[in-house]
Design a protein around this motif. Sequence first.
Motif, PDB file in Angstrom:
ATOM      1  N   CYS A   1       0.777  -1.128   0.212  1.00 21.36           N
ATOM      2  CA  CYS A   1       0.149   0.178   0.139  1.00 21.36           C
ATOM      3  C   CYS A   1       0.999   1.475   0.370  1.00 21.36           C
ATOM      4  O   CYS A   1       0.097   2.398  -0.703  1.00 21.36           O
ATOM      5  N   THR A   2       1.984   1.428   0.566  1.00 27.11           N
ATOM      6  CA  THR A   2       3.266   2.805   0.779  1.00 27.11           C
ATOM      7  C   THR A   2       4.094   2.561  -0.278  1.00 27.11           C
ATOM      8  O   THR A   2       4.685   3.529  -0.882  1.00 27.11           O
ATOM      9  N   ARG A   3       4.251   1.098  -0.713  1.00 22.27           N
ATOM     10  CA  ARG A   3       5.605   1.235  -1.545  1.00 22.27           C
ATOM     11  C   ARG A   3       5.235   2.628  -2.950  1.00 22.27           C
ATOM     12  O   ARG A   3       6.813   2.937  -3.638  1.00 22.27           O
ATOM     13  N   GLN A   4       4.823   2.316  -3.994  1.00 28.03           N
ATOM     14  CA  GLN A   4       4.231   3.244  -4.642  1.00 28.03           C
ATOM     15  C   GLN A   4       3.685   4.652  -4.753  1.00 28.03           C
ATOM     16  O   GLN A   4       4.145   5.338  -5.000  1.00 28.03           O
ATOM     17  N   LEU A   5       3.074   4.509  -3.705  1.00 33.19           N
ATOM     18  CA  LEU A   5       2.391   5.875  -3.164  1.00 33.19           C
ATOM     19  C   LEU A   5       4.010   6.569  -3.039  1.00 33.19           C
ATOM     20  O   LEU A   5       3.695   7.733  -2.849  1.00 33.19           O
ATOM     21  N   VAL A   6       4.823   5.916  -2.201  1.00 38.54           N
ATOM     22  CA  VAL A   6       6.432   7.267  -2.498  1.00 38.54           C
ATOM     23  C   VAL A   6       7.614   7.084  -3.099  1.00 38.54           C
ATOM     24  O   VAL A   6       8.582   7.543  -3.021  1.00 38.54           O
ATOM     25  N   GLY A   7       6.593   6.493  -4.317  1.00 40.96           N
ATOM     26  CA  GLY A   7       7.929   6.853  -5.690  1.00 40.96           C
ATOM     27  C   GLY A   7       8.464   5.705  -6.279  1.00 40.96           C
ATOM     28  O   GLY A   7       9.251   6.050  -6.923  1.00 40.96           O
ATOM     29  N   HIS A   8       8.725   4.522  -5.315  1.00 43.86           N
ATOM     30  CA  HIS A   8       9.087   2.997  -5.649  1.00 43.86           C
ATOM     31  C   HIS A   8       8.187   2.110  -6.457  1.00 43.86           C
ATOM     32  O   HIS A   8       6.593   2.240  -6.265  1.00 43.86           O
ATOM     33  N   ALA A   9       9.060   1.733  -7.476  1.00 40.36           N
ATOM     34  CA  ALA A   9       8.079   0.651  -7.932  1.00 40.36           C
ATOM     35  C   ALA A   9       7.899  -0.824  -7.044  1.00 40.36           C
ATOM     36  O   ALA A   9       8.782  -0.803  -6.077  1.00 40.36           O
ATOM     37  N   PRO A  10       7.070  -1.507  -7.526  1.00 43.09           N
ATOM     38  CA  PRO A  10       6.782  -2.609  -6.605  1.00 43.09           C
ATOM     39  C   PRO A  10       7.734  -3.742  -6.594  1.00 43.09           C
ATOM     40  O   PRO A  10       9.045  -3.392  -7.178  1.00 43.09           O
ATOM     41  N   ARG A  11       7.753  -4.274  -5.368  1.00 43.85           N
ATOM     42  CA  ARG A  11       8.867  -5.278  -5.134  1.00 43.85           C
ATOM     43  C   ARG A  11       8.573  -6.424  -6.052  1.00 43.85           C
ATOM     44  O   ARG A  11       7.689  -6.716  -6.607  1.00 43.85           O
ATOM     45  N   ASP A  12       9.886  -6.926  -6.623  1.00 38.40           N
ATOM     46  CA  ASP A  12      10.025  -8.897  -7.155  1.00 38.40           C
ATOM     47  C   ASP A  12       9.476  -9.813  -5.716  1.00 38.40           C
ATOM     48  O   ASP A  12       9.256  -9.005  -4.714  1.00 38.40           O
ATOM     49  N   VAL A  13       9.142 -10.869  -6.054  1.00 39.69           N
ATOM     50  CA  VAL A  13       8.809 -11.848  -5.455  1.00 39.69           C
ATOM     51  C   VAL A  13       9.855 -12.268  -4.252  1.00 39.69           C
ATOM     52  O   VAL A  13       8.912 -11.900  -3.277  1.00 39.69           O
ATOM     53  N   LYS A  14      10.247 -12.294  -4.487  1.00 42.77           N
ATOM     54  CA  LYS A  14      12.092 -12.431  -3.382  1.00 42.77           C
ATOM     55  C   LYS A  14      12.113 -11.280  -2.685  1.00 42.77           C
ATOM     56  O   LYS A  14      12.197 -11.880  -1.878  1.00 42.77           O
ATOM     57  N   GLU A  15      11.913 -10.389  -3.104  1.00 44.04           N
ATOM     58  CA  GLU A  15      12.540  -9.166  -2.330  1.00 44.04           C
ATOM     59  C   GLU A  15      10.673  -8.706  -1.351  1.00 44.04           C
ATOM     60  O   GLU A  15      10.691  -8.642  -0.107  1.00 44.04           O
ATOM     61  N   LEU A  16       9.716  -9.201  -1.574  1.00 45.51           N
ATOM     62  CA  LEU A  16       8.288  -9.104  -0.715  1.00 45.51           C
ATOM     63  C   LEU A  16       8.503 -10.676   0.273  1.00 45.51           C
ATOM     64  O   LEU A  16       8.299 -10.163   1.285  1.00 45.51           O
ATOM     65  N   HIS A  17       9.054 -11.243   0.054  1.00 42.82           N
ATOM     66  CA  HIS A  17       8.944 -12.778   0.637  1.00 42.82           C
ATOM     67  C   HIS A  17      10.276 -12.308   2.059  1.00 42.82           C
ATOM     68  O   HIS A  17      10.233 -11.701   3.329  1.00 42.82           O
ATOM     69  N   ARG A  18      11.236 -11.261   1.730  1.00 47.38           N
ATOM     70  CA  ARG A  18      12.303 -10.939   2.545  1.00 47.38           C
ATOM     71  C   ARG A  18      11.548  -9.711   3.395  1.00 47.38           C
ATOM     72  O   ARG A  18      12.227  -9.900   4.381  1.00 47.38           O
ATOM     73  N   ILE A  19      10.707  -8.992   2.907  1.00 42.66           N
ATOM     74  CA  ILE A  19      10.095  -7.647   4.131  1.00 42.66           C
ATOM     75  C   ILE A  19       9.252  -8.650   4.751  1.00 42.66           C
ATOM     76  O   ILE A  19       9.048  -8.044   5.751  1.00 42.66           O
ATOM     77  N   ILE A  20       8.631  -9.853   4.207  1.00 45.15           N
ATOM     78  CA  ILE A  20       7.756 -10.175   4.975  1.00 45.15           C
ATOM     79  C   ILE A  20       7.733 -11.106   6.052  1.00 45.15           C
ATOM     80  O   ILE A  20       7.282 -11.053   6.860  1.00 45.15           O
ATOM     81  N   HIS A  21       8.881 -11.399   6.250  1.00 45.03           N
ATOM     82  CA  HIS A  21       9.676 -11.989   7.319  1.00 45.03           C
ATOM     83  C   HIS A  21       9.993 -11.407   8.062  1.00 45.03           C
ATOM     84  O   HIS A  21       9.977 -11.934   9.268  1.00 45.03           O
ATOM     85  N   ARG A  22      10.175 -10.173   7.478  1.00 48.01           N
ATOM     86  CA  ARG A  22      10.735  -8.873   8.723  1.00 48.01           C
ATOM     87  C   ARG A  22       9.547  -8.307   9.535  1.00 48.01           C
ATOM     88  O   ARG A  22      10.185  -7.303  10.483  1.00 48.01           O
ATOM     89  N   VAL A  23       8.601  -8.590   9.326  1.00 43.08           N
ATOM     90  CA  VAL A  23       7.162  -7.738   9.933  1.00 43.08           C
ATOM     91  C   VAL A  23       6.480  -8.529  11.075  1.00 43.08           C
ATOM     92  O   VAL A  23       5.970  -9.734  10.498  1.00 43.08           O
ATOM     93  N   PRO A  24       7.018  -8.448  12.209  1.00 43.86           N
ATOM     94  CA  PRO A  24       5.872  -9.009  13.044  1.00 43.86           C
ATOM     95  C   PRO A  24       4.474  -8.950  12.735  1.00 43.86           C
ATOM     96  O   PRO A  24       4.247  -7.391  12.707  1.00 43.86           O
TER      97      PRO A  24
END
Length: 171
Positions: free
Chosen positions: A103-126
């Motif tokens: 919901c925030t990635r493109q709002l702040v001006g960045h491109a969507p992440r790829d699958v690998k990066e998405l998984h890396r991020i969500i595993h670090r979010v409690p």
Amino acid sequence: MPTGIGLQSLVTIKVEPGLFEWLAWYQDSMPIWFSPAQFHAMGYNIDLSYTPLITTLELHDKSETCEQFYMRNFFITEKIIKATQTIGGNILMVGHAATLDTCTRQLVGHAPRDVKELHRIIHRVPYCSVAVAEEYAEENEGEKKWHLVEPPFPPFTNSSNARFDWKILLI
């Protein structure tokens, strides 16, 4: 129905199925959702006049790509922001771990992440983490932009997940 913080009657909830998780994670079956009317009958302050931007019936493409997942959540985010501009104030959107980024990635001006990066991020979010996006005006350009800022409180979690650092969403 009692609530832990007593805000149940102060906060009007608009149920938006379009903020649902990545459809590719649901290859076998989709969940059966409570309807807004059922939540309302349970005592939640649901806006029964709200028309979802994406309905549960539209959430069927299990071949949704990671980029399409980002685009869907960004579409919802943009529409909610535009729909509330005239009244101003804050917007609280509730979703799962990936939603903080989608919901925030493109709002702040960045491109969507790829699958690998998405998984890396969500595993670090409690559990019960928060991302805060704030709109500000560029001094020289006069144009309004969004950026992520430090949340006002830490995640509410008791899991073994490392402490959430909201700055991972900036990477």
